[in-house]
Design a protein around this motif. Structure first.
Motif, PDB file in Angstrom:
ATOM      1  N   SER A   1       0.818  -1.209   0.000  1.00 50.77           N
ATOM      2  CA  SER A   1       0.000   0.000   0.000  1.00 50.77           C
ATOM      3  C   SER A   1       0.852   1.259   0.000  1.00 50.77           C
ATOM      4  CB  SER A   1      -0.962   0.006   1.190  1.00 50.77           C
ATOM      5  OG  SER A   1      -0.238  -0.066   2.404  1.00 50.77           O
ATOM      6  N   GLU A   2       2.103   1.174   0.483  1.00 53.81           N
ATOM      7  CA  GLU A   2       2.948   2.365   0.478  1.00 53.81           C
ATOM      8  C   GLU A   2       3.313   2.781  -0.950  1.00 53.81           C
ATOM      9  OE1 GLU A   2       5.859  -1.111   0.802  1.00 53.81           O
ATOM     10  OE2 GLU A   2       3.900  -0.608   1.592  1.00 53.81           O
ATOM     11  N   PHE A   3       3.239   1.828  -1.898  1.00 52.16           N
ATOM     12  CA  PHE A   3       3.576   2.163  -3.284  1.00 52.16           C
ATOM     13  C   PHE A   3       2.435   2.913  -3.964  1.00 52.16           C
ATOM     14  CE2 PHE A   3       6.152  -1.727  -2.552  1.00 52.16           C
ATOM     15  CZ  PHE A   3       7.385  -1.125  -2.630  1.00 52.16           C
ATOM     16  N   ALA A   4       1.201   2.648  -3.540  1.00 55.37           N
ATOM     17  CA  ALA A   4       0.056   3.276  -4.177  1.00 55.37           C
ATOM     18  C   ALA A   4       0.055   4.787  -3.966  1.00 55.37           C
ATOM     19  CB  ALA A   4      -1.242   2.668  -3.646  1.00 55.37           C
ATOM     20  N   ALA A   5       0.642   5.249  -2.885  1.00 55.17           N
ATOM     21  CA  ALA A   5       0.627   6.671  -2.563  1.00 55.17           C
ATOM     22  C   ALA A   5       1.620   7.466  -3.406  1.00 55.17           C
ATOM     23  CB  ALA A   5       0.933   6.862  -1.089  1.00 55.17           C
ATOM     24  N   CYS A   6       2.634   6.828  -3.955  1.00 57.09           N
ATOM     25  CA  CYS A   6       3.640   7.562  -4.707  1.00 57.09           C
ATOM     26  C   CYS A   6       3.561   7.238  -6.194  1.00 57.09           C
ATOM     27  CB  CYS A   6       5.046   7.268  -4.169  1.00 57.09           C
ATOM     28  SG  CYS A   6       5.541   5.556  -4.344  1.00 57.09           S
ATOM     29  N   GLN A   7       3.591   8.248  -6.998  1.00 56.70           N
ATOM     30  CA  GLN A   7       3.565   8.098  -8.445  1.00 56.70           C
ATOM     31  C   GLN A   7       4.997   7.907  -8.933  1.00 56.70           C
ATOM     32  OE1 GLN A   7       0.724   7.929  -9.980  1.00 56.70           O
ATOM     33  NE2 GLN A   7       1.445   7.833 -12.067  1.00 56.70           N
ATOM     34  N   PRO A   8       5.277   6.802  -9.627  1.00 59.10           N
ATOM     35  CA  PRO A   8       6.650   6.582 -10.075  1.00 59.10           C
ATOM     36  C   PRO A   8       7.062   7.572 -11.158  1.00 59.10           C
ATOM     37  CG  PRO A   8       5.204   4.891 -10.950  1.00 59.10           C
ATOM     38  CD  PRO A   8       4.386   5.731 -10.020  1.00 59.10           C
ATOM     39  N   ASN A   9       8.320   7.861 -11.201  1.00 68.23           N
ATOM     40  CA  ASN A   9       8.893   8.748 -12.193  1.00 68.23           C
ATOM     41  C   ASN A   9       8.978   8.001 -13.529  1.00 68.23           C
ATOM     42  OD1 ASN A   9      11.146   9.753 -13.836  1.00 68.23           O
ATOM     43  ND2 ASN A   9      11.525  11.141 -12.136  1.00 68.23           N
ATOM     44  N   ARG A  10       8.451   8.593 -14.594  1.00 73.79           N
ATOM     45  CA  ARG A  10       8.450   7.922 -15.905  1.00 73.79           C
ATOM     46  C   ARG A  10       9.858   7.640 -16.414  1.00 73.79           C
ATOM     47  NH1 ARG A  10       3.169   8.757 -18.952  1.00 73.79           N
ATOM     48  NH2 ARG A  10       1.757   8.071 -17.302  1.00 73.79           N
ATOM     49  N   ASP A  11      10.805   8.529 -16.136  1.00 68.96           N
ATOM     50  CA  ASP A  11      12.190   8.276 -16.548  1.00 68.96           C
ATOM     51  C   ASP A  11      12.746   7.049 -15.822  1.00 68.96           C
ATOM     52  OD1 ASP A  11      12.297  10.378 -18.348  1.00 68.96           O
ATOM     53  OD2 ASP A  11      13.027  11.799 -16.839  1.00 68.96           O
ATOM     54  N   GLU A  12      12.390   6.914 -14.557  1.00 66.97           N
ATOM     55  CA  GLU A  12      12.815   5.742 -13.790  1.00 66.97           C
ATOM     56  C   GLU A  12      12.207   4.464 -14.379  1.00 66.97           C
ATOM     57  OE1 GLU A  12      11.643   4.138  -9.474  1.00 66.97           O
ATOM     58  OE2 GLU A  12      12.698   6.071  -9.432  1.00 66.97           O
ATOM     59  N   LEU A  13      10.936   4.533 -14.780  1.00 69.20           N
ATOM     60  CA  LEU A  13      10.287   3.378 -15.397  1.00 69.20           C
ATOM     61  C   LEU A  13      10.967   3.016 -16.724  1.00 69.20           C
ATOM     62  CD1 LEU A  13       6.542   4.229 -14.715  1.00 69.20           C
ATOM     63  CD2 LEU A  13       8.000   2.626 -13.469  1.00 69.20           C
ATOM     64  N   ARG A  14      11.296   4.028 -17.515  1.00 69.55           N
ATOM     65  CA  ARG A  14      12.022   3.783 -18.771  1.00 69.55           C
ATOM     66  C   ARG A  14      13.354   3.088 -18.504  1.00 69.55           C
ATOM     67  NH1 ARG A  14       9.925   8.814 -19.679  1.00 69.55           N
ATOM     68  NH2 ARG A  14       8.504   8.969 -21.449  1.00 69.55           N
ATOM     69  N   GLN A  15      14.039   3.545 -17.457  1.00 65.62           N
ATOM     70  CA  GLN A  15      15.333   2.951 -17.098  1.00 65.62           C
ATOM     71  C   GLN A  15      15.166   1.503 -16.646  1.00 65.62           C
ATOM     72  OE1 GLN A  15      18.423   4.157 -17.609  1.00 65.62           O
ATOM     73  NE2 GLN A  15      19.032   2.109 -16.996  1.00 65.62           N
ATOM     74  N   ARG A  16      14.126   1.227 -15.875  1.00 61.31           N
ATOM     75  CA  ARG A  16      13.864  -0.151 -15.435  1.00 61.31           C
ATOM     76  C   ARG A  16      13.613  -1.061 -16.632  1.00 61.31           C
ATOM     77  NH1 ARG A  16       9.657  -0.194 -10.495  1.00 61.31           N
ATOM     78  NH2 ARG A  16       9.892  -2.430 -10.826  1.00 61.31           N
ATOM     79  N   LEU A  17      12.851  -0.560 -17.602  1.00 67.81           N
ATOM     80  CA  LEU A  17      12.592  -1.347 -18.816  1.00 67.81           C
ATOM     81  C   LEU A  17      13.883  -1.582 -19.596  1.00 67.81           C
ATOM     82  CD1 LEU A  17       9.256   0.336 -19.887  1.00 67.81           C
ATOM     83  CD2 LEU A  17       9.532  -2.094 -19.320  1.00 67.81           C
ATOM     84  N   ALA A  18      14.672  -0.530 -19.760  1.00 64.82           N
ATOM     85  CA  ALA A  18      15.932  -0.651 -20.503  1.00 64.82           C
ATOM     86  C   ALA A  18      16.883  -1.623 -19.813  1.00 64.82           C
ATOM     87  CB  ALA A  18      16.590   0.720 -20.652  1.00 64.82           C
ATOM     88  N   THR A  19      16.974  -1.533 -18.495  1.00 69.80           N
ATOM     89  CA  THR A  19      17.842  -2.433 -17.734  1.00 69.80           C
ATOM     90  C   THR A  19      17.403  -3.886 -17.916  1.00 69.80           C
ATOM     91  OG1 THR A  19      18.297  -0.707 -16.116  1.00 69.80           O
ATOM     92  CG2 THR A  19      18.706  -2.970 -15.412  1.00 69.80           C
ATOM     93  N   ALA A  20      16.103  -4.103 -18.067  1.00 66.11           N
ATOM     94  CA  ALA A  20      15.565  -5.448 -18.275  1.00 66.11           C
ATOM     95  C   ALA A  20      15.681  -5.891 -19.739  1.00 66.11           C
ATOM     96  CB  ALA A  20      14.113  -5.509 -17.820  1.00 66.11           C
ATOM     97  N   GLY A  21      16.193  -4.991 -20.603  1.00 65.48           N
ATOM     98  CA  GLY A  21      16.355  -5.338 -22.011  1.00 65.48           C
ATOM     99  C   GLY A  21      15.099  -5.160 -22.842  1.00 65.48           C
TER     100      GLY A  21
ATOM    101  N   ARG B   1      12.262  -2.502 -24.750  1.00 64.21           N
ATOM    102  CA  ARG B   1      12.040  -1.154 -25.262  1.00 64.21           C
ATOM    103  C   ARG B   1      10.985  -0.461 -24.408  1.00 64.21           C
ATOM    104  NH1 ARG B   1      10.223   0.615 -30.493  1.00 64.21           N
ATOM    105  NH2 ARG B   1       8.572  -0.845 -30.065  1.00 64.21           N
ATOM    106  N   ALA B   2      11.172   0.813 -24.186  1.00 59.83           N
ATOM    107  CA  ALA B   2      10.251   1.588 -23.344  1.00 59.83           C
ATOM    108  C   ALA B   2       9.144   2.188 -24.204  1.00 59.83           C
ATOM    109  CB  ALA B   2      11.016   2.672 -22.593  1.00 59.83           C
ATOM    110  N   THR B   3       8.202   1.345 -24.639  1.00 64.18           N
ATOM    111  CA  THR B   3       7.061   1.838 -25.405  1.00 64.18           C
ATOM    112  C   THR B   3       6.067   2.497 -24.446  1.00 64.18           C
ATOM    113  OG1 THR B   3       5.800  -0.209 -25.196  1.00 64.18           O
ATOM    114  CG2 THR B   3       7.331  -0.050 -27.071  1.00 64.18           C
ATOM    115  N   THR B   4       5.166   3.289 -24.985  1.00 67.32           N
ATOM    116  CA  THR B   4       4.153   3.947 -24.168  1.00 67.32           C
ATOM    117  C   THR B   4       3.312   2.921 -23.419  1.00 67.32           C
ATOM    118  OG1 THR B   4       4.062   5.804 -25.707  1.00 67.32           O
ATOM    119  CG2 THR B   4       2.183   5.531 -24.231  1.00 67.32           C
TER     120      THR B   4
END
Length: 154
Positions: free
Chosen positions: A8-28, A30-33
């Motif tokens: 529930s602590e995650f629901a309160a914070c909106q993740p940073n889109r750049d961070e999400l792009r980086q997580r996708l890239a790190t996982a190999g 592509r950061a599609t919409t």
């Protein structure tokens, strides 16, 4: 992580889109919409959401994303190690966990919620047990307990 966590602590914070792009890239990946929206929904939804719950969240922003796309994307996230699939005790639906750290799951049969549980002492006991008892021709690399039960009032 505290010993018990329901995300529930995650629901309160909106993740940073750049961070999400980086997580996708790190996982190999592509950061599609669509992937960014699906990953964002997985992170912000409380607990361990189903693909249907992720789809409803994504469809509010991007109504053209199909449920099939959400399933395929979540499966690609699991394959890339970006998320984990969590079985529910009733077995009727797949649920997903954006927390890939080592932890266990407590499944409440009354409320159907899955609660994260982390305890280094328990982990050490399990490692010691398998080190002394072995598993024949099998070497465990990781483990996660899935324990079903009911919440108590205390």
């Amino acid at each position: 992580m505290t010993p018990f966590s329901d995300h529930s602590e995650f629901a309160a914070c909106q993740p940073n889109r750049d961070e999400l792009r980086q997580r996708l890239a790190t996982a190999g990946l592509r950061a599609t919409t669509q992937r960014i929206l699906i990953l964002e929904s997985l992170v912000v939804l409380p607990g361990h959401p189903t693909a249907e719950q992720v789809h409803r969240q994504v469809a509010a922003t991007e109504p053209t994303v199909s449920l099939g796309t959400v399933y395929k994307t979540l499966d690609s996230f699991v394959a890339a190690g970006l998320t984990k699939r969590v079985a529910s005790a009733e077995g009727a639906c797949r649920r997903y966990d954006s927390d890939c750290t080592a932890h266990h799951h407590l499944y409440c049969t009354d409320t159907k919620e899955i609660i994260d549980y982390s305890n280094p002492e328990l982990d050490a006991l399990i490692r010691e047990f398998f080190a002394s008892h072995g598993l024949g021709n099998f070497q465990p690399h990781s483990f996660s307990l899935h324990i079903a039960g009911s919440r108590t009032s205390s």
